[in-house]
Structures are given as structure tokens and as C-alpha cells.
Write an enzyme that holds these catalytic residues in place. Structure first.
Site, PDB file in Angstrom:
ATOM      1  N   LYS A 113     -35.561  35.053   4.180  1.00 56.23           N
ATOM      2  CA  LYS A 113     -34.638  33.906   4.279  1.00 56.23           C
ATOM      3  C   LYS A 113     -33.660  34.121   5.435  1.00 56.23           C
ATOM      4  O   LYS A 113     -33.359  33.188   6.177  1.00 56.23           O
ATOM      5  CB  LYS A 113     -33.876  33.711   2.964  1.00 56.23           C
ATOM      6  CG  LYS A 113     -34.743  33.137   1.843  1.00 56.23           C
ATOM      7  CD  LYS A 113     -34.666  31.620   1.821  1.00 56.23           C
ATOM      8  CE  LYS A 113     -35.760  30.931   1.033  1.00 56.23           C
ATOM      9  NZ  LYS A 113     -35.878  31.291  -0.349  1.00 56.23           N
ATOM     10  N   LYS A 193     -47.904  30.762   6.688  1.00 56.49           N
ATOM     11  CA  LYS A 193     -47.801  30.494   5.254  1.00 56.49           C
ATOM     12  C   LYS A 193     -47.278  29.070   5.020  1.00 56.49           C
ATOM     13  O   LYS A 193     -46.288  28.663   5.634  1.00 56.49           O
ATOM     14  CB  LYS A 193     -46.819  31.500   4.623  1.00 56.49           C
ATOM     15  CG  LYS A 193     -46.536  31.211   3.167  1.00 56.49           C
ATOM     16  CD  LYS A 193     -45.352  31.988   2.633  1.00 56.49           C
ATOM     17  CE  LYS A 193     -44.956  31.388   1.281  1.00 56.49           C
ATOM     18  NZ  LYS A 193     -43.751  31.938   0.702  1.00 56.49           N
ATOM     19  N   LYS A 196     -42.088  25.062   2.479  1.00 55.56           N
ATOM     20  CA  LYS A 196     -41.190  23.945   2.740  1.00 55.56           C
ATOM     21  C   LYS A 196     -40.293  24.251   3.926  1.00 55.56           C
ATOM     22  O   LYS A 196     -40.028  23.405   4.765  1.00 55.56           O
ATOM     23  CB  LYS A 196     -40.350  23.662   1.484  1.00 55.56           C
ATOM     24  CG  LYS A 196     -41.170  22.942   0.412  1.00 55.56           C
ATOM     25  CD  LYS A 196     -40.524  22.961  -0.957  1.00 55.56           C
ATOM     26  CE  LYS A 196     -40.902  24.180  -1.749  1.00 55.56           C
ATOM     27  NZ  LYS A 196     -40.833  24.023  -3.219  1.00 55.56           N
TER      28      LYS A 196
HETATM   29  P1  TYM Z   1     -41.218  28.756  -4.733  1.00 60.81           P
HETATM   30  O1  TYM Z   1     -40.469  27.534  -5.121  1.00 60.81           O
HETATM   31  O2  TYM Z   1     -41.058  29.265  -3.349  1.00 60.81           O
HETATM   32  O3  TYM Z   1     -42.769  28.548  -4.962  1.00 60.81           O
HETATM   33  C1  TYM Z   1     -43.277  28.086  -6.211  1.00 60.81           C
HETATM   34  C2  TYM Z   1     -44.633  28.715  -6.509  1.00 60.81           C
HETATM   35  O4  TYM Z   1     -45.581  28.358  -5.494  1.00 60.81           O
HETATM   36  C3  TYM Z   1     -46.166  29.547  -4.944  1.00 60.81           C
HETATM   37  N1  TYM Z   1     -46.394  29.332  -3.503  1.00 60.81           N
HETATM   38  C4  TYM Z   1     -47.535  29.608  -2.861  1.00 60.81           C
HETATM   39  N2  TYM Z   1     -48.711  30.106  -3.292  1.00 60.81           N
HETATM   40  C5  TYM Z   1     -49.702  30.264  -2.381  1.00 60.81           C
HETATM   41  N3  TYM Z   1     -49.573  29.918  -1.072  1.00 60.81           N
HETATM   42  C6  TYM Z   1     -48.421  29.419  -0.584  1.00 60.81           C
HETATM   43  N4  TYM Z   1     -48.312  29.065   0.696  1.00 60.81           N
HETATM   44  C7  TYM Z   1     -47.330  29.236  -1.502  1.00 60.81           C
HETATM   45  N5  TYM Z   1     -46.054  28.765  -1.375  1.00 60.81           N
HETATM   46  C8  TYM Z   1     -45.504  28.834  -2.608  1.00 60.81           C
HETATM   47  C9  TYM Z   1     -45.132  30.644  -5.190  1.00 60.81           C
HETATM   48  O5  TYM Z   1     -45.722  31.926  -5.193  1.00 60.81           O
HETATM   49  C10 TYM Z   1     -44.578  30.251  -6.541  1.00 60.81           C
HETATM   50  O6  TYM Z   1     -45.378  30.737  -7.598  1.00 60.81           O
HETATM   51  N6  TYM Z   1     -38.411  32.353  -6.801  1.00 60.81           N
HETATM   52  C11 TYM Z   1     -39.435  31.359  -7.085  1.00 60.81           C
HETATM   53  C12 TYM Z   1     -39.026  30.371  -8.155  1.00 60.81           C
HETATM   54  C13 TYM Z   1     -38.641  31.014  -9.445  1.00 60.81           C
HETATM   55  C14 TYM Z   1     -39.528  31.589 -10.403  1.00 60.81           C
HETATM   56  C15 TYM Z   1     -38.685  32.065 -11.452  1.00 60.81           C
HETATM   57  C16 TYM Z   1     -40.919  31.760 -10.453  1.00 60.81           C
HETATM   58  C17 TYM Z   1     -37.364  31.125  -9.921  1.00 60.81           C
HETATM   59  N7  TYM Z   1     -37.385  31.745 -11.145  1.00 60.81           N
HETATM   60  C18 TYM Z   1     -39.235  32.680 -12.575  1.00 60.81           C
HETATM   61  C19 TYM Z   1     -41.455  32.421 -11.579  1.00 60.81           C
HETATM   62  C20 TYM Z   1     -40.603  32.882 -12.615  1.00 60.81           C
HETATM   63  C21 TYM Z   1     -39.711  30.580  -5.793  1.00 60.81           C
HETATM   64  O7  TYM Z   1     -38.852  30.504  -4.933  1.00 60.81           O
HETATM   65  O8  TYM Z   1     -40.900  29.935  -5.766  1.00 60.81           O
END
Ligand code: TYM
Length: 332
Positions: A113, A193, A196
Site C-alpha cells: 500500500k 495483478k 482496484k
Molecule cells: P480484498 O478486498 O483486497 O480482496 C477480496 C478477495 O479477493 C481476492 N483477490 C484476488 N484473488 C485472485 N486474484 C486477484 N487479482 C485478486 N484480487 C483480490 C483476495 O485474495 C480476497 O480473498 N484484507 C482483505 C479483506 C478482509 C478479509 C478479512 C478477508 C478483511 N477481513 C477476514 C478474509 C477474512 C482484503 O483486502 O481483500
């Protein structure tokens, strides 16, 4: 045996194919297998970077609509927004008191980040502790995520184990992560990757014409229609493979045409335009029902409210139990 599953997604913009392939498809599979799911919108997490209240509120609502459109069923899955479960923040404090700073220093998401230009606030730095609280609050056993989140689940296990050990009490269940079969980090339209914050996403709900244009803009090399191409290094192929599965006839056939363009019917060769058209058609096919369901859901805000209220009630009751046990263990 039925397990307790938990996962969340940040409301930082429209959900994309990376979220679907890494996380949401797993939610749907696990729901179909009869497990108990807690799926939430990680609104407190988004606050580490988001500064536009209207955008945050709209994104929170949109993710819930999309969860339902993809097929999450509120009769079986508890759906809620994180800030409706304030017990999670109390738990995050209790956990932060046993979490060594070295564990946060190691977290790659924080460094990522910062590299993307976000400001170094304390919330961003201790973000994995809040994530641990999300997971530990309802005593989840399994956390389905994409590869980029695995380190956070490992940190969760570490913090939970330390708490149990330091207070000599079995308060927390140590969760396991779960990756999608054949999981890979899905590339975006620029080959990096899909994320967003990179502005390179593909939105499975985008209107057809704009969606096609987006797919046609995926970066490829400049090989001509008669030249053999390497599917492994091409974002278009990798997205098809992730969506359809490596063994699917559409994937296998596409890979063959990359390698031998003469296999394309018509005998005029096979170019990246053909591959992109195949991806476009695949997306319309895979998301036909979710796309149709979404419009009706958008028009029914009362239903979304009711879903969130019911989900939060269950999540709060579970979190309150865990927090009470954690407080008791500490002597509070
Ligand atoms: P976030 O919002 O970045 O992403 C949500 C989910 O999507 C998956 N993901 C991907 N998988 C494959 N290829 C990609 N390009 C890709 N981009 C995103 C992420 O691995 C994720 O599973 N910190 C977490 C949110 C969170 C969370 C939690 C998840 C907060 N508390 C508790 C699990 C359990 C996050 O920022 O995900």
C-alpha cells in the site's frame, strides 16, 4: 462435516473478476456444500485508505447487492457489514496487546500500500490485527481467500496462538486458509495483478458493449495471426483458464489455437482478437444469471437492509460470546 467459514471483501470499488476467481466462487462452492458461512463487507478496513464518504457508502451497498447476485443465499449465509459488528474492534484491541510489532513489520500488504502511494496511517499498519479479529470473532475454522491474503491468515493463527498461550486459555480457534483449486493471482488488463487500486480490473456486471471494449483493451504482445503464441504468458488466456477451469474444453481448445493458429476454423489464423472474443463470450456465459438477478436486487433496497440486519444480529451474538471469553481470560 459442516465447518464454519468466514471471509470478507473491502468496499473499495466495484467487485472484479479477481475477487470472483479468488474468493467469491469459493464462497458459492462452500455454501453449496452446506457449510455455515459468514461473509462480510470489510468497511473498517476500507477506511484505512478511503476518504470519500459517499463512495464508501455506495460501495458497501453495491458489494452486498453483488454478493446476492452472484448467488449467496441469506437464508444459509450470514451477510453483514463490518461496522455493524463493533465487537470486532474491541477484540482487535485485545489482540493487539499480544501482537508483537515485528509481526506487523513483516506484513507485505502494508508495504504494498505504501508503494502504491497510500499514507502510512496506524490503521493501515495494524490492519492484519483487525482482520484477525474478523476471523476469530465468530470462531471461523476456514477462511477462503486469494493467494495475496494467505499471509494475513497466518498472522491470525500466530496472534490467536499467542493469546491462548499467554493467558493460558483456549479462547480462540486457529483458522486455516483455503485457496480456490488451481488458484493463481488473476492478472488485470495490463498483465499486473488485477486490483482496484491499479485501475486494471474487469467488472463482470459491466454493460455488454463497454465490457467488450474493456476486454479488447487487454495488453498482449504484437504477434500476428499466423504466429504461434504462448498462452502461459498471456493475460487473456490466463483469465479464461481461471474462469472456465484448466480442464474445460474451452480452455484446452484455446491453448491449442495459441500454439497452432492454423487450428482456428476458416484457415486465416488465430490472433489475440479471437482470444479476446472467446473471453468476452465466456464472461457473458458464466455470469448470465448473476447479471440478470442484479437489476432486480438494485431496485429493492428494503431487501438489502433486511439481509444486513439479520446477518449482523448473528455475527454480533457470536462476536459477543468470543469477546466475553477473551475478556474473562485477561482478567477484565
Ligand atoms: P480484498 O478486498 O483486497 O480482496 C477480496 C478477495 O479477493 C481476492 N483477490 C484476488 N484473488 C485472485 N486474484 C486477484 N487479482 C485478486 N484480487 C483480490 C483476495 O485474495 C480476497 O480473498 N484484507 C482483505 C479483506 C478482509 C478479509 C478479512 C478477508 C478483511 N477481513 C477476514 C478474509 C477474512 C482484503 O483486502 O481483500
Amino acid at each position: 462435516m459442516s465447518k464454519r467459514i468466514l471471509s470478507g471483501i473491502q468496499p473499495s470499488g466495484q467487485l472484479h473478476l479477481g475477487n470472483y476467481c479468488g474468493a467469491i466462487r469459493q464462497f458459492l462452492d462452500l455454501q453449496a456444500e452446506g457449510h455455515e458461512l459468514f461473509v462480510f463487507v470489510a468497511s473498517y478496513h476500507a477506511l484505512t485508505t478511503q476518504r470519500d464518504p459517499l463512495a464508501l457508502r455506495a460501495a458497501c451497498r453495491q458489494i452486498v447487492v453483488d454478493y446476492l447476485a452472484f448467488g449467496l443465499d441469506p437464508a444459509r449465509t450470514h451477510i453483514y457489514v463490518q461496522h455493524d459488528v463493533p465487537e470486532v474492534t474491541e477484540l482487535a484491541w485485545l489482540l493487539s496487546c499480544v501482537c508483537p510489532t515485528s509481526l506487523m513489520d513483516k506484513a507485505v500488504s502494508y508495504k504494498d500500500k505504501l508503494a502504491k502511494g497510500f499514507s502510512a496511517n496506524v490503521g493501515l499498519y495494524t490492519y492484519p490485527i483487525l482482520q484477525a479479529a474478523d476471523i476469530l470473532a465468530p470462531r471461523a475454522q476456514v477462511v477462503p481467500v486469494g493467494k495475496d491474503q494467505v499471509q494475513h491468515i497466518e498472522i491470525t493463527r500466530d496472534i490467536a496462538g499467542r493469546f491462548n498461550h499467554e493467558f493460558n486459555a483456549e479462547v480462540f480457534v486457529l483458522p486455516d486458509h483455503r485457496l480456490a483449486p488451481h488458484a493463481e493471482v488473476l492478472p488485470g488488463i495490463d498483465g499486473e495483478k488485477m486490483s482496484k487500486s491499479y485501475g486494471n480490473t474487469i467488472d463482470p456486471f459491466q454493460e455488454e458493449k463497454a465490457l467488450r471494449k474493456r476486454i479488447m483493451s487487454i495488453k498482449t504482445d504484437s504477434k500476428g495471426v499466423q504466429e504461434a503464441k504462448d498462452p502461459e504468458t498471456c493475460a487473456v488466456f490466463r483469465i479464461v483458464r481461471a474462469l472456465a477451469g484448466p480442464g474445460d474444453a474451452r480452455t484446452v481448445e484455446l491453448a491449442a489455437r495459441y500454439r497452432d493458429p492454423s487450428l482456428q476454423p476458416g484457415g486465416l489464423g488465430f490472433g489475440y482478437g479471437h482470444a479476446k472474443q472467446a473471453l468476452f463470450e465466456l464472461i457473458l456465459d458464466v455470469f448470465r444469471e448473476p447479471r440478470a438477478r442484479r437489476a432486480a436486487l438494485m431496485a429493492d433496497p428494503g431487501h438489502i437492509e433486511a439481509v444486513l440486519k439479520a446477518g449482523a444480529a448473528v455475527a454480533r451474538a457470536e462476536a459477543a460470546r468470543t469477546v466475553a471469553a477473551a475478556r474473562a481470560a485477561t482478567g477484565l
